[in-house]
Design a protein around this motif. Structure first.
Motif, mmCIF file in Angstrom:
data_model
loop_
_atom_site.group_PDB
_atom_site.id
_atom_site.type_symbol
_atom_site.label_atom_id
_atom_site.label_comp_id
_atom_site.label_asym_id
_atom_site.label_seq_id
_atom_site.Cartn_x
_atom_site.Cartn_y
_atom_site.Cartn_z
ATOM 1 N N PRO A 73 35.017 47.430 23.546
ATOM 2 C CA PRO A 73 34.316 47.418 24.836
ATOM 3 C C PRO A 73 33.382 48.608 25.026
ATOM 4 O O PRO A 73 32.298 48.466 25.578
ATOM 5 C CB PRO A 73 35.466 47.437 25.848
ATOM 6 C CG PRO A 73 36.614 46.822 25.127
ATOM 7 C CD PRO A 73 36.475 47.254 23.704
ATOM 8 N N ARG A 131 41.553 43.435 30.889
ATOM 9 C CA ARG A 131 41.156 42.105 30.438
ATOM 10 C C ARG A 131 42.086 41.009 30.932
ATOM 11 O O ARG A 131 41.854 39.831 30.691
ATOM 12 C CB ARG A 131 41.104 42.070 28.914
ATOM 13 C CG ARG A 131 40.059 43.014 28.334
ATOM 14 C CD ARG A 131 40.044 42.983 26.827
ATOM 15 N NE ARG A 131 39.709 41.666 26.306
ATOM 16 C CZ ARG A 131 39.662 41.385 24.997
ATOM 17 N NH1 ARG A 131 39.960 42.335 24.114
ATOM 18 N NH2 ARG A 131 39.345 40.185 24.584
ATOM 19 N N TRP A 147 44.741 36.031 30.676
ATOM 20 C CA TRP A 147 43.970 36.824 29.722
ATOM 21 C C TRP A 147 42.527 36.340 29.743
ATOM 22 O O TRP A 147 42.259 35.158 29.526
ATOM 23 C CB TRP A 147 44.568 36.661 28.332
ATOM 24 C CG TRP A 147 43.971 37.535 27.268
ATOM 25 C CD1 TRP A 147 43.125 37.174 26.275
ATOM 26 C CD2 TRP A 147 44.195 38.936 27.099
ATOM 27 N NE1 TRP A 147 42.793 38.250 25.492
ATOM 28 C CE2 TRP A 147 43.445 39.350 25.975
ATOM 29 C CE3 TRP A 147 44.963 39.888 27.782
ATOM 30 C CZ2 TRP A 147 43.427 40.672 25.515
ATOM 31 C CZ3 TRP A 147 44.931 41.199 27.327
ATOM 32 C CH2 TRP A 147 44.189 41.573 26.213
ATOM 33 N N ARG A 148 41.599 37.227 30.033
ATOM 34 C CA ARG A 148 40.190 36.861 30.119
ATOM 35 C C ARG A 148 39.521 36.999 28.755
ATOM 36 O O ARG A 148 39.667 38.024 28.090
ATOM 37 C CB ARG A 148 39.461 37.735 31.142
ATOM 38 C CG ARG A 148 39.992 37.597 32.561
ATOM 39 C CD ARG A 148 39.208 38.467 33.530
ATOM 40 N NE ARG A 148 39.704 38.340 34.883
ATOM 41 C CZ ARG A 148 40.668 39.078 35.417
ATOM 42 N NH1 ARG A 148 41.243 40.021 34.681
ATOM 43 N NH2 ARG A 148 41.062 38.894 36.652
ATOM 44 N N VAL A 149 38.777 35.968 28.379
ATOM 45 C CA VAL A 149 38.053 35.980 27.115
ATOM 46 C C VAL A 149 36.595 35.604 27.377
ATOM 47 O O VAL A 149 36.275 34.965 28.384
ATOM 48 C CB VAL A 149 38.673 34.989 26.105
ATOM 49 C CG1 VAL A 149 40.089 35.389 25.762
ATOM 50 C CG2 VAL A 149 38.638 33.569 26.649
ATOM 51 N N LEU A 177 30.469 41.782 28.369
ATOM 52 C CA LEU A 177 31.784 41.138 28.305
ATOM 53 C C LEU A 177 31.949 40.269 27.058
ATOM 54 O O LEU A 177 32.908 39.509 26.960
ATOM 55 C CB LEU A 177 32.015 40.302 29.571
ATOM 56 C CG LEU A 177 32.128 41.139 30.855
ATOM 57 C CD1 LEU A 177 32.267 40.241 32.073
ATOM 58 C CD2 LEU A 177 33.306 42.113 30.777
#
Length: 263
Positions: A73, A131, A147-149, A177
């Motif tokens: 990141p 995340r 969980w963000r992807v 992102l």
């Protein structure tokens, strides 16, 4: 001196008559002139992306996005920080393009630059956010989390009235992102809303294949919206065009697709 004089930024010899898609290259759709609305003077010439160019860009973006999503990141945030510095370094040339290409006044150009810098700074901070989050489990001994992807490839259909600002507002968060972007600038402002954006990110070291700038008219925009690699569309424009894009995405039956009309 015109804004495409070889002494001005961005260097016209690099991008005249081309699109930005894994580097500067000729397009299948030919070229179009860029005219100053106040005088009718021919300012430049850009490439026009045909549907075949959009399809190629979608494939390349999807391929490049996989490695970008795995990048740290902090690495992605640093690209935005360097993009902001490139914008500061070239603010005078960017202002001139906004004024002459969109018919604005210098104060409007300054506003777009300041607002674009703010969007880049805000988006860079998104890289440090958690995340995911822990959710309340449905069973006493269970664990539940979200969980963000990254979505993958984001399509951006940009307007003419604030081309730099709206481009940065859509591109900066998408890229930081972990997504790739297909940017379709308005045919009236393909330089300040497209070429300039590509050069800023290029100078900042954004890896090739992650950003594709595809100037053109309605046919180019329709190809971006319909591209099978595009998981989401950010759209700013008329209600009619937004509805048409939404209908096209809905007819495809893509649950992950959306067309958002930005105010």
């Amino acid at each position: 001196m015109t804004v495409t004089d070889e002494k001005t930024w961005p260097d016209a010899a690099q991008w005249t008559g081309k699109i930005y898609s894994d580097g500067w290259r000729p397009s299948e759709g030919g070229v179009q002139p860029v005219l100053e609305p106040a005088t009718g003077e021919r300012l430049a010439e850009v490439g026009v992306a045909a549907p075949a160019d959009v399809a190629r860009a979608g494939t390349l973006a999807a391929r490049a996005q996989r490695d970008w999503a795995e990048a740290a990141p902090q690495e992605r945030a640093q690209v935005l920080i360097r993009t902001a510095q490139a914008l500061r370094d070239n603010a005078g040339a960017v202002r001139e393009w906004i004024v002459r290409e969109s018919g604005g006044v210098p104060a409007k150009g300054d506003y777009e630059i300041a607002a674009g810098l703010s969007q880049l700074a805000h988006a860079a901070g998104l890289a440090s956010l958690p995340r995911g989050e822990i959710l309340s489990p449905s069973a006493p001994a269970g664990t539940s989390y979200a969980w963000r992807v990254p979505l993958g490839v984001v399509g951006v259909v940009n307007p003419w009235n604030a081309p730099l600002l709206f481009a940065m507002r859509a591109l900066a968060p998408a890229l930081v992102l972990g997504n790739a972007v297909l940017l379709k600038p308005d045919p009236h402002t393909p330089v300040s809303g497209g070429v300039v954006v590509a050069r800023l990110f290029e100078e900042a070291g954004l890896p090739q294949g992650l950003l594709h700038v595809l100037p053109g008219g309605p046919g180019t925009g329709e190809a971006v919206v319909a591209d099978p690699h595009v998981a989401m569309v950010v759209f700013t424009g008329s209600t009619e065009a937004g509805r048409a894009g939404g209908a096209r995405r809905g007819a495809r039956g893509d649950p992950g697709g959306a067309v958002g009309r930005r105010p």
